[in-house]
Design a protein around this motif. Structure first.
Motif, short mmCIF file in Angstrom:
data_model
loop_
_atom_site.label_atom_id
_atom_site.label_comp_id
_atom_site.label_asym_id
_atom_site.label_seq_id
_atom_site.Cartn_x
_atom_site.Cartn_y
_atom_site.Cartn_z
N ARG A 66 78.57 -13.86 52.49
CA ARG A 66 79.57 -14.86 52.93
C ARG A 66 80.00 -15.75 51.77
O ARG A 66 81.20 -16.00 51.58
CB ARG A 66 78.98 -15.74 54.04
N ASN A 67 79.03 -16.22 51.00
CA ASN A 67 79.35 -17.10 49.86
C ASN A 67 80.18 -16.36 48.82
O ASN A 67 81.11 -16.93 48.23
CB ASN A 67 78.08 -17.66 49.23
N CYS A 68 79.85 -15.12 48.57
CA CYS A 68 80.63 -14.32 47.62
C CYS A 68 82.07 -14.17 48.11
O CYS A 68 83.03 -14.32 47.35
CB CYS A 68 80.03 -12.93 47.44
N ARG A 69 82.24 -13.87 49.38
CA ARG A 69 83.57 -13.65 49.94
C ARG A 69 84.39 -14.94 49.92
O ARG A 69 85.60 -14.91 49.88
CB ARG A 69 83.43 -13.10 51.36
N ASN A 70 83.72 -16.09 49.94
CA ASN A 70 84.42 -17.38 49.89
C ASN A 70 84.99 -17.69 48.51
O ASN A 70 85.75 -18.65 48.37
CB ASN A 70 83.50 -18.52 50.34
N GLY A 75 84.72 -10.86 42.84
CA GLY A 75 84.91 -9.42 42.75
C GLY A 75 84.42 -8.66 43.96
O GLY A 75 84.44 -9.16 45.09
N ARG A 76 83.96 -7.47 43.70
CA ARG A 76 83.43 -6.58 44.75
C ARG A 76 82.01 -6.98 45.10
O ARG A 76 81.29 -7.54 44.28
CB ARG A 76 83.41 -5.15 44.25
N ILE A 77 81.61 -6.63 46.32
CA ILE A 77 80.26 -6.93 46.80
C ILE A 77 79.64 -5.63 47.30
O ILE A 77 80.22 -4.95 48.15
CB ILE A 77 80.29 -7.95 47.95
#
Length: 124
Positions: A66-70, A75-77
């Motif tokens: 979630r934090n990455c997507r925010n 980049g990619r996850i």
């Protein structure tokens, strides 16, 4: 690459693996959800790939996704975990992961990462 993995030995192995693949450089590692969150907050847009384990020393990889997507310039996850059942896999994708691999599918994980590096390094 931002590597989120709680086991220090696994972080070392993965850092070595990505170094041997070429096209990757580990810019940071975190072993807990809180460490990952702080790094992401302080380094927005400074990562092209996040490799996330789901079970961490403290906290959960789901929240790291979630934090990455925010991060709008992130980049990619990719999730690389021993707990990637079909239901967990679907939930990770719904949270924003680009791919999910069981740790027993190391070959598939490496192939996905290698294909990503090839696409990223192929130029315009």
């Amino acid at each position: 690459m931002f590597l989120v993995e709680d086991l220090e030995r696994m972080r070392g192995l993965m850092t070595d693996l990505f170094g041997s693949l070429g096209g990757f450089r580990v810019v940071a590692t975190a072993g807990t959800e809180a460490e990952a969150g702080l790094w992401l907050q302080d380094n927005a847009g400074q990562w092209d790939l996040a490799v996330v384990d789901l079970v961490l020393e403290q906290g959960a990889g789901m929240n790291v996704i979630r934090n990455c997507r925010n991060d709008p310039s992130g980049g990619r996850i990719v999730v690389f975990s021993s707990y990637a059942s079909p239901g967990v896999r679907q939930h990770c994708i719904e949270l924003g992961a680009d791919a999910v691999f069981e740790k027993s599918d190391t070959a598939g994980f490496i192939a996905w990462c290698d294909a990503l590096a090839s696409r990223e390094n192929s130029g315009p």
